[in-house]
Scaffold this active site. Structure first.
Site, PDB file in Angstrom:
ATOM      1  N   TYR A 182     -43.444  18.281 -32.146  1.00 44.29           N
ATOM      2  CA  TYR A 182     -44.566  19.047 -31.579  1.00 44.29           C
ATOM      3  C   TYR A 182     -45.289  19.827 -32.667  1.00 44.29           C
ATOM      4  CZ  TYR A 182     -47.020  22.512 -28.708  1.00 44.29           C
ATOM      5  OH  TYR A 182     -47.978  23.320 -28.148  1.00 44.29           O
ATOM      6  N   SER A 184     -45.439  19.233 -35.804  1.00 42.13           N
ATOM      7  CA  SER A 184     -46.145  18.296 -36.687  1.00 42.13           C
ATOM      8  C   SER A 184     -47.514  17.934 -36.125  1.00 42.13           C
ATOM      9  CB  SER A 184     -45.309  17.024 -36.872  1.00 42.13           C
ATOM     10  OG  SER A 184     -44.052  17.318 -37.436  1.00 42.13           O
TER      11      SER A 184
END
Length: 285
Positions: A182, A184
């Site tokens: 998430y 990233s």
């Protein structure tokens, strides 16, 4: 050290007051008849945004995966004052659905004044164990589809002097454990649209981009993931949604909600060891 802390707190307070003082005034009438596409609108923040836009008398297209729930939200929007409330189910991990949704909105509304990108894919709240396939899928949903829809909608937004609203997260600026995929996608999102702001300005574009940095919001999905793990307080989805709408309508570059997300971002590189220790301490393990 105490003196330095006081100076830093005073500086933050002054900065927040200055931002608030200089913020443009929101005019609710400006949204009457506005043509709006909201993604991820079957629940949570997206659903609340749909209701707020409805109260302001906007023309709305909403999208998410669950058609039956979308129908219910659209019907409620009409009862609350929306001039139009249409829905289209879509899978944002698809190569074609993101553009299909934009085409649907353009065809049925005759153009767009606001594109609100809010959808996210489901991701486990756990230590990453090398699932690259999930990461690839989540990147398609949380990042690539945003870029795809923005590009598709830009010509219409140019014509209407419209606004692109990107719902992001504090986790696109600061890392925490258990959400590597998430985080990233949100870092990618922030980097892409911050760069796009530069490029649109260099082309003298009249499209505004508002990036919304949110803390923990009390949506059902978020609360289910963190209820037994985190001490961090959650803030109301309806209030977050209204702040997002006001930010886009006043064409502001950024929103930080709640207020401490601004402070956290401002000091994210100050004493990184202590920062990471406090983050890890906020989890019940």
């Amino acid at each position: 050290m105490k003196t330095l802390t006081k100076v830093l707190l005073a500086s933050v307070t002054v900065a927040l007051i200055a931002i608030k003082w200089n913020a443009p005034t929101f005019n609710a009438e400006s949204l009457r008849g506005a043509r709006v596409l909201v993604t991820g609108a079957s629940t949570g923040i997206g659903e609340q945004m749909a209701y707020h836009y409805a109260r302001f008398g906007a023309q709305i297209v909403i999208t998410a995966r669950r058609e039956k729930v979308l129908q219910q939200v659209a019907e409620k929007c009409l009862s609350m004052g929306a001039q139009k409330a249409l829905y289209i189910s879509a899978d944002m991990s698809s190569d074609t659905d993101p553009e299909r949704v934009v085409d649907f909105a353009l065809d049925h509304l005759g153009g767009l004044d606001y594109l609100v990108l809010n959808h996210i894919g489901s991701s486990p709240f756990s230590m990453w164990e090398g699932d690259v396939e999930h990461l690839r899928w989540l990147m398609k949903v949380n990042f690539f589809s945003y870029a795809q829809m923005a590009w598709k909608a830009l010509p219409s937004l140019e014509q209407s002097k419209g606004s692109l609203i990107v719902v992001s997260s504090l986790l696109g600026k600061i890392t925490i454990p258990f959400v590597a995929p998430y985080v990233s996608t949100k870092f990618a999102l922030n980097g892409f649209f911050a760069t796009l702001v530069h490029e649109l300005a260099m082309k003298d574009s009249n499209v505004s981009i508002s990036t919304c940095t949110l803390g923990l919001i009390d949506t059902d999905s978020a609360m289910e993931k963190v209820k037994d793990i985190s001490h961090v307080p959650a803030y109301p989805a309806s209030e977050a949604a209204l702040n997002i709408i006001k930010t886009g309508a006043t064409r502001q570059r950024e929103l930080f909600y709640p207020w401490f997300t601004y402070t956290a971002t401002l000091f994210r590189d100050f004493l990184p060891g202590a920062r990471d220790y406090l983050i890890q301490l906020s989890y019940k393990l």
